[in-house]
Design a protein around this motif. Structure first.
Motif, PDB file in Angstrom:
ATOM      1  N   GLU A   1      -3.036   6.281   2.663  1.00 44.03           N
ATOM      2  CA  GLU A   1      -3.459   6.018   1.286  1.00 44.03           C
ATOM      3  C   GLU A   1      -2.826   4.732   0.769  1.00 44.03           C
ATOM      4  O   GLU A   1      -3.482   3.944   0.072  1.00 44.03           O
ATOM      5  CB  GLU A   1      -3.072   7.194   0.395  1.00 44.03           C
ATOM      6  N   ALA A   2      -1.560   4.484   1.120  1.00 39.10           N
ATOM      7  CA  ALA A   2      -0.898   3.242   0.689  1.00 39.10           C
ATOM      8  C   ALA A   2      -1.569   2.020   1.304  1.00 39.10           C
ATOM      9  O   ALA A   2      -1.728   0.985   0.651  1.00 39.10           O
ATOM     10  CB  ALA A   2       0.578   3.289   1.073  1.00 39.10           C
ATOM     11  N   ILE A   3      -1.949   2.154   2.567  1.00 36.62           N
ATOM     12  CA  ILE A   3      -2.658   1.050   3.228  1.00 36.62           C
ATOM     13  C   ILE A   3      -3.994   0.805   2.545  1.00 36.62           C
ATOM     14  O   ILE A   3      -4.394  -0.340   2.306  1.00 36.62           O
ATOM     15  CB  ILE A   3      -2.846   1.359   4.724  1.00 36.62           C
ATOM     16  N   ALA A   4      -4.705   1.890   2.226  1.00 35.09           N
ATOM     17  CA  ALA A   4      -6.005   1.759   1.553  1.00 35.09           C
ATOM     18  C   ALA A   4      -5.847   1.063   0.205  1.00 35.09           C
ATOM     19  O   ALA A   4      -6.669   0.226  -0.184  1.00 35.09           O
ATOM     20  CB  ALA A   4      -6.648   3.130   1.380  1.00 35.09           C
ATOM     21  N   GLN A   5      -4.772   1.384  -0.516  1.00 32.62           N
ATOM     22  CA  GLN A   5      -4.533   0.742  -1.815  1.00 32.62           C
ATOM     23  C   GLN A   5      -4.254  -0.749  -1.655  1.00 32.62           C
ATOM     24  O   GLN A   5      -4.729  -1.569  -2.444  1.00 32.62           O
ATOM     25  CB  GLN A   5      -3.360   1.430  -2.513  1.00 32.62           C
ATOM     26  N   LYS A   6      -3.475  -1.127  -0.637  1.00 31.52           N
ATOM     27  CA  LYS A   6      -3.198  -2.546  -0.399  1.00 31.52           C
ATOM     28  C   LYS A   6      -4.485  -3.295  -0.042  1.00 31.52           C
ATOM     29  O   LYS A   6      -4.701  -4.438  -0.471  1.00 31.52           O
ATOM     30  CB  LYS A   6      -2.169  -2.702   0.726  1.00 31.52           C
ATOM     31  N   LEU A   7      -5.341  -2.656   0.751  1.00 34.55           N
ATOM     32  CA  LEU A   7      -6.613  -3.295   1.128  1.00 34.55           C
ATOM     33  C   LEU A   7      -7.513  -3.443  -0.098  1.00 34.55           C
ATOM     34  O   LEU A   7      -8.179  -4.476  -0.268  1.00 34.55           O
ATOM     35  CB  LEU A   7      -7.313  -2.479   2.220  1.00 34.55           C
ATOM     36  N   ARG A   8      -7.526  -2.410  -0.947  1.00 31.49           N
ATOM     37  CA  ARG A   8      -8.356  -2.484  -2.151  1.00 31.49           C
ATOM     38  C   ARG A   8      -7.855  -3.585  -3.083  1.00 31.49           C
ATOM     39  O   ARG A   8      -8.644  -4.251  -3.757  1.00 31.49           O
ATOM     40  CB  ARG A   8      -8.375  -1.127  -2.860  1.00 31.49           C
ATOM     41  N   ALA A   9      -6.532  -3.781  -3.103  1.00 31.11           N
ATOM     42  CA  ALA A   9      -5.974  -4.861  -3.927  1.00 31.11           C
ATOM     43  C   ALA A   9      -6.425  -6.233  -3.438  1.00 31.11           C
ATOM     44  O   ALA A   9      -6.500  -7.191  -4.208  1.00 31.11           O
ATOM     45  CB  ALA A   9      -4.450  -4.777  -3.921  1.00 31.11           C
ATOM     46  N   ASP A  10      -6.732  -6.313  -2.137  1.00 29.36           N
ATOM     47  CA  ASP A  10      -7.224  -7.565  -1.562  1.00 29.36           C
ATOM     48  C   ASP A  10      -8.753  -7.654  -1.589  1.00 29.36           C
ATOM     49  O   ASP A  10      -9.342  -8.550  -0.972  1.00 29.36           O
ATOM     50  CB  ASP A  10      -6.745  -7.697  -0.113  1.00 29.36           C
ATOM     51  N   GLY A  11      -9.403  -6.703  -2.270  1.00 30.87           N
ATOM     52  CA  GLY A  11     -10.858  -6.747  -2.388  1.00 30.87           C
ATOM     53  C   GLY A  11     -11.611  -6.040  -1.293  1.00 30.87           C
ATOM     54  O   GLY A  11     -12.832  -6.170  -1.187  1.00 30.87           O
TER      55      GLY A  11
END
Length: 474
Positions: free
Chosen positions: A433-443
């Motif tokens: 989930e943390a990885i998914a959030q970082k990816l979402r922050a990058d668009g």
């Protein structure tokens, strides 16, 4: 009264696949090593073909040389076996009109006969696919699946992503994969070791509930946890020993039976370099291009003195075959270069920035851009590689479906996930989930389950397992 009969004249177009046209299509998917072997065989049997340029002062071979070549070719000529009929809607390379206009020469055997000593897994499975179904769509999906199997015979790609790249439903891809899994060698087309062993046991009628439980807990087999295995399988020690012995008799890598004895180094068929002006230059690798010519002066000299009808027929076959091969090789080179140039155009970001800049690209998008059929693109991409300043990659590497809601390549997203995990600190292990959030922050809009799927495809342990390993190292 007699019934009136109506005569109607209808005009339509149909594609007649001559043997030479089929051969031209097969030339596209040969690797440079397979092509070299095929051309070498042609040079041996056809006296009108020569390798490289002819020196200006080179002597013209004599009639006796021609007759010896004829005798040698007839002695070595294999028995011709007609190939399977092409599927409806089969695509042809751009040179199809030229190749189809000539009749079939008995001098040239089927390509499979020339390369019979090195039959590969793909050819073996494609021959079974031709007999297994007449459904053109199922055959199309099956061909792509076959070309995506690894050397061991496994299909390691995500099936949903594969279906999206072909623009078919996951159910259709699953049906095609099940069909491939019914072929020989037993176990081919499996997605993992458990499925490979399961297919083989099912064919032997030995896939009972206890064996299914054993296959579901292969990690216990690896740890030799026999007590745990007896518990999950519900068997005693003697039955477990028999089950393990049967597992050992199976073939865990069925495709290796068709692997070459020597593994070829990945040699690029196409080279991509950055020019001093900053543009990308795409060119064929001259080291992988066969250099053969039709010796017309030799043909003219022999044609003047040959007398027997059988010698005239052989000479005519030699001329026809040599003309076809030189044209087909030229068209093959042009087709590969055209496809490679479009790949570079669509994936320019990769060549300038790396894997993270890979864009979604499908066979259809390339085919539509250059006016070719998808199956032609698939054949060109098979067994070919592109040499870049960032290493040599197979052509298939550049094809990837989109992931998430944005226009991001699945390969690029997997690369980002790998980099994030490699950069994590032991004290701050990233969950999915943390990885998914970082990816979402990058668009990059991806779900947690997508991150988990890609992480598992990269063979990266879960956050809990990584945390445990960090503690053990500390």
């Amino acid at each position: 009264m007699c019934a009136m009969q109506r005569l109607e004249l209808r005009q339509g177009q149909s594609l007649t696949m001559t043997p030479q046209l089929v051969q031209s299509i097969k030339l596209l998917q040969l690797s440079h090593a397979e092509l070299a072997a095929y051309v070498e065989a042609e040079l041996e049997r056809n006296p009108l073909l020569q390798e490289g340029e002819t020196p200006a002062d080179a002597p013209v071979p004599s009639l006796a040389h021609f007759l010896r070549a004829k005798q040698k070719a007839e002695a070595a000529r294999p028995r011709l076996v007609p190939g399977p009929p092409p599927s409806r809607g089969e695509a042809v390379p751009a040179s199809g009109g030229q190749a189809a206009s000539a009749g079939h020469s008995e001098l040239r055997p089927e390509m499979g006969d020339v390369l019979a000593q090195a039959t590969n897994l793909s050819a073996h499975l494609e021959a079974q696919l031709d007999l297994a179904t007449a459904d053109p769509k199922l055959r199309m999906i099956g061909e792509h699946l076959i070309h995506n199997l690894n050397e061991a015979g496994y299909f390691t790609e995500d099936l949903a992503e594969f279906a999206a790249r072909l623009q078919v439903t996951p159910e259709e891809a699953e049906t095609a994969l099940r069909l491939i899994q019914s072929f020989e060698p037993s176990g081919v087309g499996a997605r993992n070791l458990a499925e490979c062993l399961s297919i083989q046991l099912h064919e032997r009628d030995r896939l009972d509930p206890a064996m299914e439980a054993l296959l579901a807990h292969l990690h216990l087999v690896a740890r030799q946890d026999f007590s745990g295995l007896r518990k999950v399988c519900g068997v005693d020690q003697e039955d477990l020993a028999d089950m393990l012995a049967e597992i050992r008799r199976l073939e865990p890598k069925p495709g290796l039976a068709f692997a070459p004895a020597v593994i070829d180094v990945l040699v690029p068929d196409v080279l991509v370099r950055t020019t001093p002006e900053g543009s990308l230059n795409v060119e064929l690798n001259p080291d992988t291009l066969p250099r053969i010519l039709l010796n017309r002066s030799y043909y003219a000299e022999v044609a003047k003195v040959v007398r027997k009808d059988e010698d005239k027929s052989f000479l005519s076959d030699c001329l026809q075959t040599a003309s076809w091969l030189t044209r087909s090789l030229d068209q093959r080179a042009k087709t590969i270069l055209k496809v490679a140039a479009e790949i570079v155009r669509q994936q320019e970001g990769f060549f300038r920035q790396g894997v993270a800049a890979l864009r979604p690209m499908t066979l259809r998008s390339v085919a539509e851009a250059i006016g070719m059929h998808e199956s032609t693109i698939s054949r060109v991409a098979a067994n070919k590689a592109i040499g870049t300043e960032r290493g040599t990659h197979t052509m298939k590497f550049f094809f990837s479906a989109a992931t998430g809601e944005g226009e991001h390549s699945a390969k690029a997203v997997r690369h980002r996930i790998r980099l994030l995990i490699e950069a994590e600190r032991p004290s701050d292990v990233l969950s999915d989930e943390a990885i998914a959030q970082k990816l979402r922050a990058d668009g990059i809009q991806v779900a947690r389950r997508t991150v988990a799927k890609y992480r598992e495809a990269l063979r990266i342990p879960s956050s809990a397992e990584r945390r445990r390993r960090y503690k053990l190292k500390a």
